[in-house]
Design a protein around this motif. Structure first.
Motif, short mmCIF file in Angstrom:
data_model
loop_
_atom_site.label_atom_id
_atom_site.label_comp_id
_atom_site.label_asym_id
_atom_site.label_seq_id
_atom_site.Cartn_x
_atom_site.Cartn_y
_atom_site.Cartn_z
N GLN A 1 0.73 -1.17 -0.13
CA GLN A 1 -0.13 0.12 0.25
C GLN A 1 0.77 1.26 0.06
OE1 GLN A 1 -3.44 -0.16 2.49
NE2 GLN A 1 -3.57 2.15 2.52
N ALA A 2 1.97 1.42 0.86
CA ALA A 2 2.86 2.60 0.90
C ALA A 2 3.58 2.74 -0.53
CB ALA A 2 3.88 2.16 1.95
N GLY B 1 -7.15 -7.94 -5.35
CA GLY B 1 -7.17 -9.26 -4.44
C GLY B 1 -5.82 -9.39 -3.85
N LEU B 2 -5.31 -8.35 -3.22
CA LEU B 2 -4.19 -8.44 -2.42
C LEU B 2 -4.55 -9.07 -0.94
CD1 LEU B 2 -1.99 -6.13 -4.30
CD2 LEU B 2 -0.99 -8.27 -3.62
N GLY C 1 3.68 -13.57 -8.14
CA GLY C 1 2.18 -13.55 -8.42
C GLY C 1 1.62 -12.14 -7.64
N MET C 2 2.19 -12.07 -6.26
CA MET C 2 1.54 -10.93 -5.43
C MET C 2 2.36 -9.44 -6.09
SD MET C 2 1.83 -12.67 -2.25
CE MET C 2 1.74 -11.56 -0.95
N ARG C 3 3.51 -9.64 -6.50
CA ARG C 3 4.08 -8.36 -7.22
C ARG C 3 3.36 -8.15 -8.45
NH1 ARG C 3 10.06 -7.62 -5.58
NH2 ARG C 3 10.03 -9.11 -3.76
N ILE D 1 -0.43 -4.53 -11.23
CA ILE D 1 -1.70 -4.30 -11.86
C ILE D 1 -2.32 -3.32 -11.12
CG2 ILE D 1 -3.94 -5.28 -12.33
CD1 ILE D 1 -2.11 -7.91 -13.23
N ALA D 2 -2.52 -3.34 -9.61
CA ALA D 2 -3.35 -2.41 -8.56
C ALA D 2 -2.57 -1.12 -9.08
CB ALA D 2 -3.09 -2.93 -7.40
N GLN D 3 -1.31 -0.88 -9.36
CA GLN D 3 -0.76 0.20 -9.61
C GLN D 3 -1.36 1.03 -11.00
OE1 GLN D 3 3.31 1.34 -8.80
NE2 GLN D 3 3.70 1.38 -11.06
#
Ligand code: ATP
Length: 243
Positions: free
Chosen positions: A97-98, A124-125, A139-141, A146-148
């Motif tokens: 988030q930061a 979906g993190l 996968g999380m990165r 993608i969220a970015q």
């Protein structure tokens, strides 16, 4: 009206020095709410096409219109496009988030907690957003990148090979992420060199080969129908890589 169509590409071409035509008279359009896969083997011209529509490189010929506005470097309409960069440079000692808050602040646009929350939620993190990025799996990165790209909830989300390096369950989850994003009337354009990925994540597909469009339509039609047969016959060697 054309103002309502997220993307219209007309007779687009790009030649590189040396005469290689990376994109050759390409035309297609993407409608609101679609998740469209740009499919083709390595070197088909997908990245070149996406870079042109993000205003990063100039076409040799043809038109790109995003919501009716011509795209060029610095075009105001580019603010309606969000794009994914593979291996985005996250700071490993900060939380997911930061990292996103920092990125958004750097764009100079006003902070918007609701947009940030929605992007994180769609990606979906979960609680992982509060963990340091250095603890993230690939996968999380990828989801964070993608969220970015989703920050600000752009009307057109452009993702170049977002499933690279993901395993089959993660690719399956990507479908949910992309479909949820598009369900709100937004539009997603995603490139891939693997038919199975496009089949799993997209509802429409444009198949490119040697810079040209060789097939397009709803995924079911391309996967099971005559277009696939045409593609196989026309391009026997590379079709094996793609299909
Ligand atoms: P990949 O999945 O490997 O990225 P792609 O479908 O995205 O493939 P492009 O990267 O668009 O394909 O490349 C299309 C063709 O243009 C390739 O033959 C590539 O070598 C060539 N090409 C790409 N960028 C340049 C450049 N800057 N200068 C010269 N040729 C280039």
């Amino acid at each position: 009206a054309l103002d309502d169509v997220p993307l219209v590409i007309e007779n687009l071409s790009k030649s590189y020095p040396g005469g290689l035509k990376a994109v050759n008279d390409l035309s297609f359009r993407v409608e609101r709410g679609q998740v469209l896969g740009l499919l083709g083997p390595n070197g088909a011209g997908k990245t070149t096409t996406l870079r042109m529509l993000m205003g990063l490189i100039q076409p040799t010929d043809g038109n790109i219109r995003v919501f009716g506005h011509h795209v060029y470097s610095g075009a105001p309409v580019l603010s309606r496009i969000g794009s994914f960069v593979e291996g985005a440079g996250f700071l490993p000692h900060l939380s997911g988030q930061a990292n996103l808050e920092l990125y958004w602040a750097a764009t100079g646009r006003p902070a918007d907690k609701a947009h940030l929350a929605e992007a994180l939620e769609i990606a979906g993190l979960g609680d992982a957003v509060h963990r340091r990025v250095r603890t993230y799996s690939q996968g999380m990165r990828q989801r964070l990148a993608i969220a970015q790209a989703m920050l600000g909830l752009p009307d057109l989300l452009v993702l170049d090979e977002p499933t690279n390096g993901l395993d089959p369950p993660q690719i399956h989850q990507m479908r949910e992420v992309l479909q949820r994003y598009a369900a709100a009337g937004r539009t997603v354009l995603v490139s891939s060199h693997l038919l199975a990925e496009v089949e799993q994540t997209c509802d429409h597909v444009v198949v490119m080969h040697h810079g040209k469009l060789v097939a397009s339509g709803p995924v079911e039609a391309i996967v099971g129908g005559a277009s696939e047969a045409t593609f196989r016959v026309d391009q026997p060697t590379q079709a094996a890589d793609v299909l």
